[in-house]
Enzyme design. Structure first.
Site, short mmCIF file in Angstrom:
data_model
loop_
_atom_site.label_atom_id
_atom_site.label_comp_id
_atom_site.label_asym_id
_atom_site.label_seq_id
_atom_site.Cartn_x
_atom_site.Cartn_y
_atom_site.Cartn_z
N ASP A 186 0.84 -1.20 0.00
CA ASP A 186 0.00 0.00 0.00
C ASP A 186 0.88 1.25 0.00
O ASP A 186 1.94 1.25 -0.61
CB ASP A 186 -0.93 -0.05 1.23
CG ASP A 186 -2.25 0.68 1.00
OD1 ASP A 186 -2.21 1.90 0.77
OD2 ASP A 186 -3.32 0.05 1.09
N HIS A 215 -3.60 6.06 3.91
CA HIS A 215 -4.34 4.93 3.34
C HIS A 215 -3.77 3.60 3.82
O HIS A 215 -4.50 2.70 4.26
CB HIS A 215 -4.29 5.02 1.81
CG HIS A 215 -5.17 4.06 1.09
ND1 HIS A 215 -4.72 2.83 0.68
CD2 HIS A 215 -6.46 4.14 0.69
CE1 HIS A 215 -5.71 2.18 0.05
NE2 HIS A 215 -6.77 2.97 0.05
N SER A 227 -11.15 -0.60 -0.61
CA SER A 227 -9.88 -0.61 0.12
C SER A 227 -10.08 -0.99 1.57
O SER A 227 -9.24 -1.66 2.18
CB SER A 227 -9.21 0.77 0.06
OG SER A 227 -8.65 1.02 -1.19
#
Length: 590
Positions: free
Chosen positions: A180, A221, A524
């Protein structure tokens, strides 16, 4: 009389012009106490920036035919690229493939080589140490809605007392690799779980979600997805007043977390780094790779890499993508679309399919992906307070708005389309600006939130409130789009916006306080739930193979929608307790 009317109009025009020229850019509230944020986790999509061209060269992936050994084929590919004048950047012996930068002419020469199996763009992708002992005690209020939906607490805290049950599967001895945007190593939720990492963006062993050149933190994220898997009980991050002070706990708090950074602070990456990260994860002994990212089209080289990873014991789990409402998008994103990868879609807390979640026959499972609470960059998100004349209004901070507090006179400023929109009461001494969502600027272009806030800041506003223009959307979740010299900005609902406009002139406070957690929506967020459940099952029986783990998750999922597997939900909602019960009936292998 006509002369006086005309003179009055002239005076009025001059006054408006003076307001329009007023620029109060030195009055913005300082955000120096906050980390520099380069990409908000609330502003993500699968659209990626195109790779920059260097000397006319573009990045490509080249696979060579295996006429000899894999290593020899790879060396032949390297030699062929160098003979044409191209530049090899990465080589993968197991795949007989390389990443390179070539001009169109060099690519054409390589394409004529009969031993070259394929040449394809290195397509962009994007986001949608030793391990310490896991923390065993905390609070049951750390159990998020998503955590309960996938039955994780039912596996490792059967009595619901906030303590991990002795001998319960918690992911112990299972390495999960999160591919990621990196992580925030300062966040208390992840420090105990962290077992090492690699940064493929900056080519070092510190996979921080941080740009060392600009000294900007990313949007968190990767931290959010990693914490959904491995957050620890009782970790005491900074939360907003309505959340539990202990933060959250992950689906499998006993796993060893490996972090592979492939996305920069803007959420962009490339295929070559994903392939390299996948290989690194496998070499480090990871059983599971969680990928909350992708691209709209397939890559033959990438597909081969995932097939090779599966053959060597690594189960890859990836997000289906967030373009489900786009009529031009069919199927799922990649790598989720490859048969060797578990494709994960999203549902809300009512187990309803998220309209944004991409669908197709490739979908394997679904998991919670709407308003999922998890960790982000420390202090980078904000909790907002809007209060006028003693009345508090429900609000949301805009992404990238700085923490800070200001109290002053409330002025209504229409749609906020110019520095003069607030009238002559707007001065550089400061005020709170209320603007409505929507509208166009003087050139006929759409008025973004950033444009509105910039106009208000230049007019002297020290804080901004934006009222939604859709009665059905509530408060709304908006973004300023990028880091900048903003003022504290919050959104309110359509109804509350009408009430605030009626209170113009009243003393109003806008306060944004930095927090370490945020609710995000997307496939996600669903993907790490499935990765965590896979880790729980694997820790209960380490001898399982990746296909066995996948089948257990699919066979034990809660069927949703159309009976049987369907294109919205796959086999259904992943369920940890169900999977472990199914495992109990599976014969052990010698």
């Amino acid at each position: 009389m006509k002369r006086w009317v005309w003179l009055g109009l002239v005076v009025g025009l001059v006054a408006c012009d003076e307001v329009e020229q007023q620029d109060c850019t030195d009055t913005s509230v300082s955000d120096s106490a906050l980390p520099k944020v380069g990409f908000s986790s609330r502003a993500s999509s699968l659209e990626a920036e195109e790779p920059a061209s260097l000397d006319g060269r573009q990045p490509v992936l080249i696979r060579y035919r295996r006429t000899l050994s894999a290593a020899s084929a790879t060396q032949a590919a390297v030699d062929a690229v160098q003979r044409t004048g191209g530049k090899v950047t990465t080589r993968w012996n197991r795949l007989s493939a390389v990443a390179a930068r070539v001009t169109p002419e060099e690519r054409a020469k390589l394409a004529r080589d009969p031993n070259v199996l394929s040449i394809e763009p290195d397509r962009p992708v994007r986001a949608f140490t030793r391990q310490a002992a896991p923390i065993l005690s905390g609070s049951a209020s750390e159990y998020t809605e998503g955590l309960k939906m996938v039955q994780a607490p039912a596996v490792w805290d059967a009595d619901g007392d906030g303590n991990l049950d002795a001998s319960a599967p918690i992911g112990t001895n299972i390495k999960v690799c999160v591919i990621d945007s990196g992580w925030d190593n300062r966040h208390p939720e992840l420090q105990a779980a962290y077992g090492g990492g690699r940064d493929f963006v900056e080519d070092d062993d510190e996979p921080l979600d941080y740009d060392s050149g600009t000294q900007q933190w990313g949007g968190g994220h990767g931290t959010h997805t990693a914490a959904t898997i491995a957050a620890q009980l009782g970790s005491l991050g900074t939360v907003n007043p309505h959340e539990d002070s202990n933060g959250v706990v992950g689906v499998a708090p006993g796993v060893e977390l490996l972090v592979a950074r492939v996305l920069n602070v803007r959420g962009n990456g490339n295929t070559a780094d994903i392939i390299s990260a996948l290989e690194w994860c496998r070499e480090k002994g990871a059983k599971i790779a969680s990928l909350s990212l992708g691209a709209p089209d397939a890559s033959a080289t990438e597909e081969a890499a995932f097939e090779e990873a599966l053959a060597n014991g690594l189960l890859a789990i990836a997000a289906t993508g967030n373009s489900g409402e786009d009529p031009n998008v069919t199927g799922v994103a990649y790598p989720a679309g490859y048969p060797s990868v578990v494709a994960v879609g999203a549902v809300d807390v009512q187990k309803k399919h998220g309209s944004f979640s991409q669908r197709g026959p490739e979908v394997s499972l679904v998991a919670p992906g709407v308003d999922v609470l998890s960790a982000v960059i420390v202090g980078a998100e904000a909790y907002s307070l809007v209060e006028t004349d003693g009345r508090e209004f429900e609000s949301n901070s805009l992404a990238f708005a700085p923490a800070g507090s200001y109290k002053g006179k409330l002025l209504t400023c229409g749609i906020g389309d110019s520095r003069s929109a607030c009238g002559q009461e707007a001065t550089c001494k400061g005020f709170v600006a209320y603007v409505d969502r929507g509208g166009v600027d003087a050139e006929g272009n759409g008025l973004t939130f950033a444009k509105k806030v910039d106009f208000m800041r230049r007019a002297g506003a020290r804080a901004v409130i934006i009222g939604n223009n859709d009665p059905d959307d509530g408060v709304g979740s908006f973004t300023l789009g990028t880091a900048g010299e903003w003022v504290p900005t919050a959104s309110v609902s359509f109804a509350d916006g009408s009430a605030l406009k009626a209170m113009a002139g009243k003393s109003t406070e806008v306060k944004l306080s930095g927090v370490d957690y945020v609710r995000l929506t997307g496939t996600s967020m669903a993907t790490p739930h499935v990765a965590g459940v896979a880790a729980l099952v694997w820790s209960a029986r380490p001898s399982l193979t990746p296909p066995q783990v996948r089948k257990l998750l699919e066979d034990s999922a809660e069927d949703l929608g159309t009976p049987g597997r369907d294109e919205l939900h796959g086999f259904g909602l992943v369920r940890a307790k169900n999977a472990l019960e199914a495992l109990g009936s599976l014969p052990t292998t010698p």
